[in-house]
Scaffold this motif. Sequence first.
Motif, PDB file in Angstrom:
ATOM      1  N   SER A  35       0.821  -1.217   0.000  1.00  0.00           N
ATOM      2  CA  SER A  35       0.000   0.000   0.000  1.00  0.00           C
ATOM      3  C   SER A  35       0.854   1.267   0.000  1.00  0.00           C
ATOM      4  CB  SER A  35      -0.961   0.004   1.188  1.00  0.00           C
ATOM      5  OG  SER A  35      -0.254  -0.103   2.400  1.00  0.00           O
ATOM      6  N   THR A  36       1.950   1.280   0.747  1.00  0.00           N
ATOM      7  CA  THR A  36       2.835   2.454   0.740  1.00  0.00           C
ATOM      8  C   THR A  36       3.470   2.626  -0.628  1.00  0.00           C
ATOM      9  OG1 THR A  36       3.279   2.260   3.101  1.00  0.00           O
ATOM     10  CG2 THR A  36       4.883   3.494   1.804  1.00  0.00           C
ATOM     11  N   MET A  37       3.875   1.523  -1.254  1.00  0.00           N
ATOM     12  CA  MET A  37       4.468   1.605  -2.585  1.00  0.00           C
ATOM     13  C   MET A  37       3.467   2.218  -3.570  1.00  0.00           C
ATOM     14  SD  MET A  37       5.529  -1.433  -5.228  1.00  0.00           S
ATOM     15  CE  MET A  37       3.808  -1.740  -5.579  1.00  0.00           C
ATOM     16  N   ILE A  38       2.237   1.750  -3.567  1.00  0.00           N
ATOM     17  CA  ILE A  38       1.224   2.283  -4.477  1.00  0.00           C
ATOM     18  C   ILE A  38       0.975   3.761  -4.190  1.00  0.00           C
ATOM     19  CG2 ILE A  38      -1.221   2.152  -5.118  1.00  0.00           C
ATOM     20  CD1 ILE A  38       0.575  -0.082  -6.298  1.00  0.00           C
ATOM     21  N   ASN A  39       0.882   4.119  -2.931  1.00  0.00           N
ATOM     22  CA  ASN A  39       0.672   5.524  -2.560  1.00  0.00           C
ATOM     23  C   ASN A  39       1.820   6.400  -3.046  1.00  0.00           C
ATOM     24  OD1 ASN A  39      -0.816   7.622  -1.179  1.00  0.00           O
ATOM     25  ND2 ASN A  39       0.805   7.565   0.360  1.00  0.00           N
ATOM     26  N   GLU A  40       3.054   5.918  -2.894  1.00  0.00           N
ATOM     27  CA  GLU A  40       4.208   6.691  -3.349  1.00  0.00           C
ATOM     28  C   GLU A  40       4.215   6.847  -4.867  1.00  0.00           C
ATOM     29  OE1 GLU A  40       7.237   5.627   0.348  1.00  0.00           O
ATOM     30  OE2 GLU A  40       7.232   4.350  -1.426  1.00  0.00           O
ATOM     31  N   ILE A  41       3.796   5.820  -5.585  1.00  0.00           N
ATOM     32  CA  ILE A  41       3.702   5.914  -7.048  1.00  0.00           C
ATOM     33  C   ILE A  41       2.668   6.965  -7.441  1.00  0.00           C
ATOM     34  CG2 ILE A  41       2.945   4.680  -9.130  1.00  0.00           C
ATOM     35  CD1 ILE A  41       4.292   2.160  -7.862  1.00  0.00           C
TER      36      ILE A  41
ATOM     37  N   LYS B 299       8.140   9.567 -15.086  1.00  0.00           N
ATOM     38  CA  LYS B 299       9.275   8.676 -15.345  1.00  0.00           C
ATOM     39  C   LYS B 299       9.753   8.010 -14.047  1.00  0.00           C
ATOM     40  CE  LYS B 299      13.859   8.544 -17.425  1.00  0.00           C
ATOM     41  NZ  LYS B 299      14.935   9.312 -18.036  1.00  0.00           N
ATOM     42  N   THR B 300       9.842   8.783 -12.984  1.00  0.00           N
ATOM     43  CA  THR B 300      10.262   8.227 -11.692  1.00  0.00           C
ATOM     44  C   THR B 300       9.225   7.242 -11.172  1.00  0.00           C
ATOM     45  OG1 THR B 300      11.460  10.268 -11.195  1.00  0.00           O
ATOM     46  CG2 THR B 300      10.972   8.815  -9.340  1.00  0.00           C
ATOM     47  N   ALA B 301       7.937   7.576 -11.317  1.00  0.00           N
ATOM     48  CA  ALA B 301       6.870   6.676 -10.868  1.00  0.00           C
ATOM     49  C   ALA B 301       6.924   5.345 -11.612  1.00  0.00           C
ATOM     50  CB  ALA B 301       5.503   7.343 -11.058  1.00  0.00           C
ATOM     51  N   LEU B 302       7.113   5.405 -12.925  1.00  0.00           N
ATOM     52  CA  LEU B 302       7.204   4.171 -13.718  1.00  0.00           C
ATOM     53  C   LEU B 302       8.458   3.374 -13.380  1.00  0.00           C
ATOM     54  CD1 LEU B 302       5.921   5.401 -17.189  1.00  0.00           C
ATOM     55  CD2 LEU B 302       4.765   3.856 -15.595  1.00  0.00           C
TER      56      LEU B 302
ATOM     57  N   VAL C 155       8.416  -0.434 -11.955  1.00  0.00           N
ATOM     58  CA  VAL C 155       9.132  -1.527 -12.624  1.00  0.00           C
ATOM     59  C   VAL C 155      10.180  -2.138 -11.695  1.00  0.00           C
ATOM     60  CG1 VAL C 155      10.740  -2.053 -14.520  1.00  0.00           C
ATOM     61  CG2 VAL C 155       8.689  -0.684 -14.953  1.00  0.00           C
ATOM     62  N   LEU C 156      10.920  -1.299 -10.976  1.00  0.00           N
ATOM     63  CA  LEU C 156      11.910  -1.817 -10.024  1.00  0.00           C
ATOM     64  C   LEU C 156      11.245  -2.618  -8.915  1.00  0.00           C
ATOM     65  CD1 LEU C 156      14.378   1.189  -9.633  1.00  0.00           C
ATOM     66  CD2 LEU C 156      14.852  -1.026 -10.718  1.00  0.00           C
ATOM     67  N   SER C 157      10.107  -2.142  -8.436  1.00  0.00           N
ATOM     68  CA  SER C 157       9.397  -2.836  -7.363  1.00  0.00           C
ATOM     69  C   SER C 157       8.866  -4.184  -7.834  1.00  0.00           C
ATOM     70  CB  SER C 157       8.245  -1.984  -6.846  1.00  0.00           C
ATOM     71  OG  SER C 157       8.721  -0.822  -6.227  1.00  0.00           O
TER      72      SER C 157
ATOM     73  N   ILE D 197       1.656   9.550  -5.634  1.00  0.00           N
ATOM     74  CA  ILE D 197       2.186  10.870  -5.270  1.00  0.00           C
ATOM     75  C   ILE D 197       3.200  11.345  -6.312  1.00  0.00           C
ATOM     76  CG2 ILE D 197       3.657  12.092  -3.602  1.00  0.00           C
ATOM     77  CD1 ILE D 197       2.207  10.415  -1.408  1.00  0.00           C
ATOM     78  N   LEU D 198       4.091  10.458  -6.738  1.00  0.00           N
ATOM     79  CA  LEU D 198       5.063  10.826  -7.771  1.00  0.00           C
ATOM     80  C   LEU D 198       4.347  11.245  -9.052  1.00  0.00           C
ATOM     81  CD1 LEU D 198       7.730   8.024  -7.235  1.00  0.00           C
ATOM     82  CD2 LEU D 198       8.096  10.482  -6.917  1.00  0.00           C
ATOM     83  N   ALA D 199       3.341  10.487  -9.458  1.00  0.00           N
ATOM     84  CA  ALA D 199       2.601  10.812 -10.680  1.00  0.00           C
ATOM     85  C   ALA D 199       1.868  12.145 -10.546  1.00  0.00           C
ATOM     86  CB  ALA D 199       1.617   9.691 -11.013  1.00  0.00           C
ATOM     87  N   ARG D 200       1.278  12.407  -9.399  1.00  0.00           N
ATOM     88  CA  ARG D 200       0.576  13.681  -9.172  1.00  0.00           C
ATOM     89  C   ARG D 200       1.525  14.872  -9.211  1.00  0.00           C
ATOM     90  NH1 ARG D 200      -3.753  12.231  -4.409  1.00  0.00           N
ATOM     91  NH2 ARG D 200      -5.251  11.190  -5.783  1.00  0.00           N
ATOM     92  N   HIS D 201       2.781  14.637  -8.881  1.00  0.00           N
ATOM     93  CA  HIS D 201       3.786  15.698  -8.933  1.00  0.00           C
ATOM     94  C   HIS D 201       4.507  15.703 -10.289  1.00  0.00           C
ATOM     95  CE1 HIS D 201       3.213  15.602  -4.525  1.00  0.00           C
ATOM     96  NE2 HIS D 201       3.421  16.898  -4.656  1.00  0.00           N
ATOM     97  N   HIS D 202       3.874  15.079 -11.271  1.00  0.00           N
ATOM     98  CA  HIS D 202       4.374  15.070 -12.652  1.00  0.00           C
ATOM     99  C   HIS D 202       5.744  14.413 -12.782  1.00  0.00           C
ATOM    100  CE1 HIS D 202       0.914  17.530 -13.518  1.00  0.00           C
ATOM    101  NE2 HIS D 202       1.289  18.378 -12.577  1.00  0.00           N
ATOM    102  N   GLN D 203       6.023  13.469 -11.915  1.00  0.00           N
ATOM    103  CA  GLN D 203       7.261  12.700 -11.993  1.00  0.00           C
ATOM    104  C   GLN D 203       6.933  11.305 -12.547  1.00  0.00           C
ATOM    105  OE1 GLN D 203       8.920  12.820  -8.048  1.00  0.00           O
ATOM    106  NE2 GLN D 203       9.583  14.939  -8.247  1.00  0.00           N
TER     107      GLN D 203
END
Length: 117
Positions: A78-84, A94-97, A101-103, A86-92
């Motif tokens: 759940s924390t991993m999904i939430n962090e993804i 590439k980092t979210a993807l 993929v790493l996870s 949050i990254l997407a909402r902050h227009h990151q």
Amino acid sequence: MLTPIGLVGGGAAIGALIRYTTMQLSKPLNQRWSLPVATLGLNLIGALLLGWDLTSPLPSSWQLFLGTGIMGGLTTFSTMINEIIILARHHQIKTALTYFVLSLGGGLLFGWLGTLL
């Protein structure tokens, strides 16, 4: 002799305390990286140890305590999904993807490596 619920609950408490402590200690590290490295690291270590636990010759009570309990409390989907998110909402994106993929890929790889231990 502990009951299965006692083994899982006790293990989960230990795993959650390890995760919480690691997350607190890694705050400076997370500020240097755009990737949530603490969560990623905990989840990969958890996958490795769970792979080992589920294929080990340990008695089922130990597998419950270590696998379902400690690894269940240590790792956090759940924390991993939430962090993804949050990254997407902050227009990151590439980092979210990359994190996703790493996870997923890393989790599968580390789980498989754990079965080889």
